[in-house]
Design an enzyme around this catalytic site. Structure first.
Site, PDB file in Angstrom:
ATOM      1  N   ASP A 140      28.479  14.487 -13.946  1.00 28.57           N
ATOM      2  CA  ASP A 140      28.507  13.519 -15.045  1.00 28.57           C
ATOM      3  C   ASP A 140      28.087  12.181 -14.459  1.00 28.57           C
ATOM      4  OD1 ASP A 140      29.188  11.644 -16.984  1.00 28.57           O
ATOM      5  OD2 ASP A 140      31.346  11.866 -16.682  1.00 28.57           O
ATOM      6  N   GLU A 155      26.462  10.351 -20.447  1.00 28.45           N
ATOM      7  CA  GLU A 155      27.889  10.648 -20.369  1.00 28.45           C
ATOM      8  C   GLU A 155      28.523  10.785 -21.753  1.00 28.45           C
ATOM      9  OE1 GLU A 155      30.555   7.658 -18.629  1.00 28.45           O
ATOM     10  OE2 GLU A 155      31.667   9.315 -17.731  1.00 28.45           O
ATOM     11  N   GLU A 156      28.158   9.897 -22.662  1.00 33.58           N
ATOM     12  CA  GLU A 156      28.762   9.955 -23.997  1.00 33.58           C
ATOM     13  C   GLU A 156      28.434  11.263 -24.702  1.00 33.58           C
ATOM     14  OE1 GLU A 156      28.002   5.482 -23.302  1.00 33.58           O
ATOM     15  OE2 GLU A 156      26.999   7.373 -22.857  1.00 33.58           O
TER      16      GLU A 156
END
Length: 657
Positions: free
Chosen positions: A435, A453-454
């Site tokens: 990530d 990441e979101e």
């Protein structure tokens, strides 16, 4: 979830991705490709938004998870999340002629000032010059077969052991769990700076006040939310309930993104009347489901938390209804200034920006599907995808004295599989998946951030709970999550993002019913000035950060890509070498996905092969990077390409064929 899908949605679910369609999530290739729908049929995740019909999304990241809920969201990309990945690093030929470095050449002054990836034209990454009038031939270099890389299933005996107890808080009774029963571990709650302050304990009892004339905040919360379980209700009613126990924020919070969802998308999903009452029930079950203190995963401490998927959903339901005390202010000097936000208030608020409202409404679709799945009590639910297992969150800290001395590491590079196609989530299943994180875990997932990441956190919303207890990551730390489930198929990137449909997770589990899925969050440096990445100090920092993430057991391969090479302006050639070096010292092979960039895949594979053929060890490569740092400092107006510099230093002769 009830789906009255439009023809457009059906078409999106049925389209087949191809090499001309690129998902702008820098995790590489398409997302959730060939995933399963609830009926077990193939549902291909699109690599561009349905509206664009397969066109490449060139929109920029929209937000950054900056601190302070009340202080306004700053521009830029979320934490370290815009890993769109320097689509085409500058070629040796181009750089030597133009005298520009790969990062400064990739973005306009405007995009640099706003911390956004370049909108510029792609550049040739090859070493050989080619005529502009002739099509460039596709270069192919054999790579290590991905099928031969080790995954968690290769270490099933190692994973099927007793969970270590030292520095590990387990929220269930493990003896009952081994016998097939899930029972919360009984403990005594505390209210201090070292543990999560749970909403049903607020305000804490005081010695001089044995009773209260008015109900507690939790009592008011229960009363307000219980109204949503009786009869019909509107989004306005949900807003009223949330604000009744958050009255201090009445002039700060807006619910325009939530109302946008209700006006534009709920007619398609048509599920709030079913899912909200179940979310309320789960949120209010908090005292029964969480019976021991949850420690904060604080800086410079290696510590882990294991909880059930139902406990995670309970905590996230409370976050949705904004019940956590002391967590609405993360401004400088506040109690939780060093932690991400957790209450969902910022996700409901789009600051009256219609584009942002539409994107946050798409996030809400993913969130509601997650809650709908976890609260599904139907006996017909697929047992393989039922969220009834455990998930472990482990903060790992390696003291500086125990980090590698890169000057004397004799390891050679491990096996590399590299491809311009595929993704970390799909092809990297069972590997240690990277990530590209923000220091504040989750980045802008609860705001408008919609990049690497979101999107990962929306595909697997259980990851969001880490924001409740994970302090900002320091340079020698990472967060490793073992066992999260995937719930959502998404499409597109940034302004092209949309929720596509459910994902039916069939990934196997260990004896603790944790999915064979492991994610490690490591944050790259944000190079406001791209030239800074070539300094010895920053090269060493990135090596150490990657090693902290890659260190440990089991020794699966690492699934990664262009870490820190989007809005954070990293040079993908340098970052690839850094990750390969860290992986070698951590004794792991690498699967590297270049996000559609065939030239980069060719260059990295060729560099890997040359280093392997010449038996170049990590310490020698580290010295070469330091030498390049000096070269770059002297010749920063016209430095050599990094890979050409290395080849010349080791005396590699180019083939004339």
């Amino acid at each position: 979830m009830s789906h009255n899908n439009s023809d457009q949605m059906k078409e999106c679910l049925s389209q087949t991705s191809n090499s001309d369609t690129v998902d702008h999530s820098s995790r590489g290739g398409s997302r959730n490709q060939d995933s399963l729908d609830p009926a077990g049929k193939k549902a291909t995740s699109q690599t561009a938004s349905c509206e664009n019909r397969g066109k490449i999304d060139k929109s920029m990241p929209t937000s950054s998870e900056k601190k302070g809920e009340g202080g306004g969201e700053k521009t830029g990309t979320s934490g370290e999340n815009a890993e769109k990945g320097a689509k085409n690093p500058t070629s040796d030929e181009h750089r030597d002629k133009k005298g520009q470095n790969p990062s400064s050449n990739s973005a306009s002054e405007n995009s640099r000032s706003s911390n956004q990836p370049s909108r510029g034209e792609p550049m040739d990454t090859s070493d050989s010059s080619s005529s502009a009038t002739r099509p460039k031939p596709v270069k192919v270099v054999p790579t290590y077969p991905i099928k031969d890389l080790k995954t968690m299933e290769n270490f099933s005996s190692e994973l099927n052991q007793q969970i270590p107890m030292k520095g590990h808080t387990i929220l269930i009774d493990t003896s009952h769990f081994r016998n097939g029963l899930t029972v919360p571990y009984e403990g005594k709650h505390v209210w201090d700076a070292y543990h999560v302050k749970l909403p049903h304990l607020y305000p804490p009892p005081s010695s001089h006040q044995k009773s209260r004339a008015s109900p507690s905040r939790w009592g008011n919360t229960c009363h307000a939310l219980d109204k949503l379980t009786k009869g019909s209700f509107s989004i306005g009613d949900i807003q009223t309930a949330i604000m009744s126990y958050n009255s201090g924020n009445k002039d700060k919070w807006s619910f325009d993104a939530f109302h946008h969802y209700g006006q534009r998308l709920h007619s398609v999903d048509n599920n709030l009347h079913l899912v909200i009452p179940k979310m309320v029930k789960l949120a209010l079950d908090l005292p029964a489901l969480i019976k021991r203190p949850i420690p904060l995963l604080r800086q410079q401490q290696t510590q882990a938390i294991t909880m059930t998927q139902q406990q995670i959903c309970c905590l996230l339901a409370n976050a949705f209804f904004c019940t956590f005390p002391h967590r609405n202010n993360t401004g400088p000097g506040s109690e939780y200034a060093n932690y991400p936000t957790i209450n969902f208030s910022s996700l409901f608020d789009s600051r009256s920006d219609s584009v942002r409202a539409g994107l946050q409404a798409e996030k809400l679709r993913a969130i509601f599907h997650y809650f709908d799945t976890v609260t599904n009590e139907s006996p017909h639910q697929d047992s393989a995808s039922k969220p009834d297992g455990l998930v472990t969150f482990e903060r790992i800290c390696i003291p500086p004295s125990l980090l590698p001395n890169w000057n004397n590491r004799r390891e050679t590079l491990k096996n590399l599989h590299i491809s311009s196609k595929g993704s970390i989530e799909k092809e990297g299943t069972g590997m240690l998946q990277v990530d590209f994180a923000s220091k504040y875990i989750g980045g802008g997932v609860l705001k408008s951030g919609l990049v690497q990441e979101e999107i990962l956190f929306l595909m697997s919303p259980e990851l969001i709970v880490a924001r409740l207890f994970t302090e900002k990551l320091a340079d020698n730390e990472c967060l490793k999550i073992t066992g999260p489930q995937m719930y959502n198929i998404t499409s597109g990137y940034s302004k092209g993002f949309s929720w596509v449909g459910p994902y039916n997770d069939q990934v196997k589990r260990d004896m603790w019913k944790r999915r064979y899925r492991q994610i490690v969050a490591i944050d790259a440096l944000d190079f406001k000035n791209p030239k800074e990445q070539y300094t010895k100090e920053n090269i060493k920092r990135e090596l150490n950060k990657a090693f902290v993430g890659f260190h440990g057991q089991p020794k699966t391969a690492i699934a990664t890509g262009n870490w820190g090479c989007g809005a954070f302006k990293g040079d993908p050639k340098l970052k690839a070498l850094i990750q390969l070096m860290a992986a070698a010292v951590a004794d792991r092979d690498v699967a590297y996905f270049t996000f559609g960039n065939e030239d980069l895949a060719f260059e990295v594979q060729r560099m890997h092969d040359i280093l392997a053929q010449n038996r170049v060890t990590v310490d020698k490569l580290y010295k070469l990077l330091k030498d390049y740092s000096g070269h770059y400092a002297r010749e920063h107006h016209s430095p050599k390409d990094l890979y050409r510099f290395i080849r010349e230093k080791i005396g590699h002769k180019e083939s004339l064929l």
